[in-house]
Enzyme design. Structure first.
Site, PDB file in Angstrom:
ATOM      1  CE  LYS A 170      18.218  45.434  49.228  1.00  0.00           C
ATOM      2  NZ  LYS A 170      18.066  46.596  48.826  1.00  0.00           N
TER       3      LYS A 170
ATOM      4  CE1 TYR B 119      51.640  38.291  42.873  1.00  0.00           C
ATOM      5  CE2 TYR B 119      49.707  38.405  44.388  1.00  0.00           C
ATOM      6  CZ  TYR B 119      50.520  37.694  43.531  1.00  0.00           C
ATOM      7  OH  TYR B 119      50.014  36.279  42.890  1.00  0.00           O
TER       8      TYR B 119
END
EC number: 5.1.1.1
Length: 351
Positions: free
Chosen positions: A34, A248
């Protein structure tokens, strides 16, 4: 186009882990694939696992995953672990997908040609029938010839204290004892490593352990190998001079001339932004720090003094000196989240 980042999936490591876990559990495996095989690539891992003699079948979480794998025709049973919508039952049954059942209403809605696994909630309080209700559901399935298996899920089998897992096992056995013999499975990766062979179980469902990651206190039990190594290309090289900042927020400031490599991996690719200020990569044969904030598409790395060129590879995590456990710790999260969050821009390939 050339990939900017690649997740290398080791067939040898996966094969080793599956064999080791099957030996430890004393059963064949129902391998969870999954969430894109925990980020490793569902179709890729499905094909590799289907060829392994210790793998009985594959397990998925959504009808979409089930449909995708079923259409590959891998020749292995496929179990859907979570309930589908009623209108999906017929198509899934036509594809041969084993279906989860936990209520009498779901028994009645089950297509006549479908096989089912009864889900028992022994304490997770997530999915399944409580033991007091599960027996009636299981008997109804058995009377219709549709009960292939019974399963539950441990909540704490990867913890040092196994008392609750043992309580769950007792509850699960109470259901099994009241039903005809069918496939039974309860052990996730933690259960396989903590308990080894569990009497009466037909299958085991090791999830993250199959991909090589286990809690530290269980690592001595099986010598498992990480299946995934992630690398990203150097896109640009430049120098940051004293007083200049990187990325940043201008959080990192150069105190000396610093060689900077811009590496094509960022938080849009699944690398945790929270790892800013702690992250490192392997590049040019050394572990080197990431400078400043991790960006959406890239990160900047200190390569001062290294012989590194544009197009060279930096290793983000793998089987060597830098693991996904390190990355998860830097990002204040768990290995599951890092692996399953690996983005679609990262190419999965065997080797």
């Amino acid at each position: 186009m050339l990939p900017r980042a690649v997740a290398h999936i080791s067939a040898a490591a996966l094969d080793h882990n599956l064999s080791a876990l099957a030996q430890r559990s004393g059963t064949r495996l129902l391998l969870p694939v999954k969430a894109d095989a925990y980020g490793h690539g569902m179709e890729l891992v499905g094909r590799l696992a289907a060829a392994h003699p210790d793998v009985w079948g594959l397990a998925v979480a959504t009808p979409q995953e089930a449909e995708t794998l079923a259409r590959l025709d891998l020749g292995k049973p496929l179990l859907l672990l979570t309930p589908p919508a009623p209108e999906e039952l017929g198509a899934l049954a036509d594809l041969g997908v084993r279906l989860p059942v936990s209520t009498l209403a779901e028994v009645e809605a089950l297509p006549a040609h479908a096989q089912a696994h009864l889900k028992v909630d022994t304490g997770m309080n997530r999915l399944g029938a409580r033991p007091a209700d599960a027996v009636a559901v299981g008997r109804a399935l058995a009377e219709r010839g549709q009960l292939e298996g019974v399963y539950t899920h441990f909540a704490t089998a990867d913890e040092p204290d196994l008392s609750f897992a043992l309580t769950q096992l007792v509850r699960f056995r109470s259901v099994l004892d009241a039903l005809p013999p069918v496939l039974a499975h309860c052990a996730n990766g933690g259960g396989v490593l903590s308990f080894g062979r569990i009497e009466g179980m037909s299958l085991a469902r090791p999830g993250l352990a199959a991909y090589g990651y286990v809690p530290e206190h269980l690592r001595h039990v099986c010598a498992l190998r990480p299946v995934m190594t992630v690398r990203a290309r150097v896109n640009q090289l430049h120098t940051a001079y004293p007083g200049e900042t990187v990325s940043y927020g201008a959080l990192w400031r150069a105190e000396r001339e610093t060689g900077v490599a811009v590496v094509g991996m960022g938080y849009a690719d699944g690398y945790p932004r929270n790892a800013t200020g702690r992250a490192a990569v392997l590049i040019g044969g050394e572990r080197r720090p990431v400078l400043g904030r991790i960006c959406m598409d890239q990160m900047m790395v200190d390569v001062t003094g290294l012989d590194v060129g544009v197009g060279d590879w930096a290793e983000l995590w793998g089987e060597g000196d830098l693991s996904v456990t390190d990355v998860a710790r830097w990002g204040d999260t768990i290995e599951y989240e890092v692996l399953t969050g690996l983005g679609s821009r990262v190419e999965r390939r065997v080797g």
